[in-house]
Design a protein around this motif. Structure first.
Motif, PDB file in Angstrom:
ATOM      1  N   GLU A 123       0.824  -1.211   0.000  1.00 31.97           N
ATOM      2  CA  GLU A 123       0.000   0.000   0.000  1.00 31.97           C
ATOM      3  C   GLU A 123       0.859   1.262   0.000  1.00 31.97           C
ATOM      4  N   ARG A 124       1.916   1.249   0.784  1.00 30.55           N
ATOM      5  CA  ARG A 124       2.739   2.452   0.920  1.00 30.55           C
ATOM      6  C   ARG A 124       3.488   2.787  -0.368  1.00 30.55           C
ATOM      7  N   PHE A 125       4.051   1.769  -1.032  1.00 36.76           N
ATOM      8  CA  PHE A 125       4.883   2.028  -2.196  1.00 36.76           C
ATOM      9  C   PHE A 125       4.174   1.736  -3.523  1.00 36.76           C
ATOM     10  N   GLY A 126       2.964   1.178  -3.446  1.00 37.92           N
ATOM     11  CA  GLY A 126       2.217   0.901  -4.663  1.00 37.92           C
ATOM     12  C   GLY A 126       2.878  -0.141  -5.544  1.00 37.92           C
ATOM     13  N   VAL A 127       3.337  -1.252  -4.922  1.00 40.46           N
ATOM     14  CA  VAL A 127       4.042  -2.299  -5.661  1.00 40.46           C
ATOM     15  C   VAL A 127       3.311  -3.621  -5.499  1.00 40.46           C
ATOM     16  N   SER A 128       3.764  -4.619  -6.241  1.00 46.60           N
ATOM     17  CA  SER A 128       3.160  -5.944  -6.176  1.00 46.60           C
ATOM     18  C   SER A 128       3.631  -6.695  -4.947  1.00 46.60           C
ATOM     19  N   SER A 129       2.933  -7.804  -4.648  1.00 45.74           N
ATOM     20  CA  SER A 129       3.348  -8.654  -3.528  1.00 45.74           C
ATOM     21  C   SER A 129       4.741  -9.203  -3.751  1.00 45.74           C
ATOM     22  N   THR A 130       5.061  -9.557  -4.997  1.00 44.42           N
ATOM     23  CA  THR A 130       6.379 -10.109  -5.305  1.00 44.42           C
ATOM     24  C   THR A 130       7.477  -9.119  -4.955  1.00 44.42           C
ATOM     25  N   THR A 131       7.285  -7.844  -5.327  1.00 40.43           N
ATOM     26  CA  THR A 131       8.291  -6.825  -5.026  1.00 40.43           C
ATOM     27  C   THR A 131       8.413  -6.610  -3.524  1.00 40.43           C
ATOM     28  N   ALA A 132       7.277  -6.552  -2.833  1.00 40.03           N
ATOM     29  CA  ALA A 132       7.311  -6.343  -1.381  1.00 40.03           C
ATOM     30  C   ALA A 132       8.020  -7.490  -0.677  1.00 40.03           C
ATOM     31  N   VAL A 133       7.685  -8.716  -1.067  1.00 41.26           N
ATOM     32  CA  VAL A 133       8.306  -9.883  -0.431  1.00 41.26           C
ATOM     33  C   VAL A 133       9.796  -9.908  -0.706  1.00 41.26           C
TER      34      VAL A 133
END
Length: 390
Positions: free
Chosen positions: A38-48
């Motif tokens: 939510e904070r960076f507006g990225v996909s789950s893959t990028t966050a993980v």
């Protein structure tokens, strides 16, 4: 957040700076994957990936059943990356049908001979009776199962891609971890990843030559998928054969459009427009068996008989059954060999990684020959019975 560098790297840099400024207390719960998204507006893959890298660097620690926490300063040492799971291969195939099944049989047989364990996933979802799947859902499913393969630290990946571009972050992660990957049936332009394919250029070229030699100078193409290299290579071969035989490239006949994705009414309207033109096609070059079957049914309902009034040709075996008896010419792709050669290439890359080499240092595209079958080569030949015209 800055604009240079990969997204996951920029996220890591910002989070690392926040920890250095003591915005998170040592031992306190860290920002979650969903909060990162939510904070960076990225996909789950990028966050993980960003969280995984910070754990590997020792900045964060994971506690089973509790979550991710900020490591104590004295404990911030890099943890060794998990080892690859020896002998485990992830096989991700898009869709189901005779062609995909033969590719999978080649993969299974070759893995069995080498004592490799195979984890299979089908990346296509919402399959329709024309062989089409929801594109966005299938692409998301493919990214999901690729990410799961990364999380499981499989020893290698064989991927039959859905059409479209995969998440670049998960591909970066696969390469960073040196998990060898081999693509089958198609490849990713501009990306250095091994691939094993049929000679799709030759499919388009040779089928067109056969049709031209049979007296068909006006050939319309009917496609399924439109955003994959196998289709683009076949179209290139088709056009080159027309040029080589001094035939004009007519936009209405060589348009790259998806026929099988249309509604029944739109398909029939397309055929009506083509066949009602001043110089109508006498042959339809169909993407695969699903397109052949659909075109035959649509033509019959329009009162047009196959092959008496128009002939069909098929560019590969993907379809509900063998439709050669209904076509004048059809390509037979080396599906099982594609699967076995993919395993052979993957084993080579695994050995290179084990020896400390980068399995992505020099990607290869292995192109296998195709066979063109003719209507006369089968014992049974089919004709459609045209519906009575009003």
């Amino acid at each position: 957040m800055g604009t240079s560098g990969p997204k996951y790297q920029r996220i890591k840099d910002e989070l690392r700076a926040e920890v250095a400024r003591d915005e998170y207390e040592a031992g306190a719960p860290f920002i979650t994957q969903n909060q990162l998204r939510e904070r960076f507006g990225v996909s789950s893959t990028t966050a993980v990936r960003a969280l995984n890298d910070l754990v590997a660097e020792g900045l964060l620690v994971r506690r089973r059943g509790q979550g991710t926490f900020v490591a104590d300063p004295e404990d911030r040492v890099a943890e060794p990356a998990p080892a690859h799971r020896s002998g485990v291969i992830a096989c991700i195939i898009s869709g189901q049908g005779p062609y995909q099944s033969e590719v999978l049989r080649g993969i299974e047989s070759s893995c069995s001979e080498r004592g490799l364990r195979l984890f299979f996933s089908d990346s296509a979802v919402h399959m329709t009776d024309t062989g089409h799947a929801s594109h966005d859902a299938s692409l998301a499913r493919q990214d999901q199962v690729l990410h799961q393969a990364v999380e499981d630290r499989v020893e290698g990946i064989i991927l039959y891609p859905v059409q479209g571009a995969p998440d670049p972050d998960v591909l970066d992660e696969i390469r960073r971890l040196r998990i060898p990957m081999v693509l089958v049936d198609r490849y990713f332009p501009g990306l250095a990843i091994d691939a094993v394919t049929a000679d799709n250029y030759d499919v388009g070229y040779r089928l067109t030559e056969h049709l031209l030699a049979d007296g068909h100078e006006r050939i319309a193409t009917l496609w399924g998928e439109t955003q994959c290299t196998s289709v683009h290579d076949r179209m290139t071969g088709h056009k080159q054969a027309l040029r080589a035989h001094d035939q004009p490239l007519l936009p209405q006949l060589t348009a790259l459009r998806s026929y099988t994705a249309l509604s029944e009414d739109d398909r029939k309207q397309l055929l009506t427009d083509l066949l009602g033109s001043p110089e109508p096609p006498t042959a339809l070059l169909c993407a695969h068996g699903f397109a052949v079957a659909t075109a035959a049914a649509d033509l019959a309902s329009l009162g047009i008989a196959v092959p008496d009034e128009i002939v069909l040709a098929g560019m590969d075996d993907a379809g509900p059954y063998d439709l050669l008896p209904l076509t004048s010419f059809a390509a037979r792709l080396p599906a099982r060999e594609i699967g076995s050669r993919a395993v052979e290439q993957l084993v080579t890359r695994i050995a290179e990684r084990t020896a400390g080499e980068d399995p992505y240092r020099s990607a290869e595209q292995i192109v296998l020959p195709v066979r063109i079958r003719t209507r006369e080569s089968v014992p049974v030949r089919l004709r459609t019975v045209a519906a009575r015209r009003p």
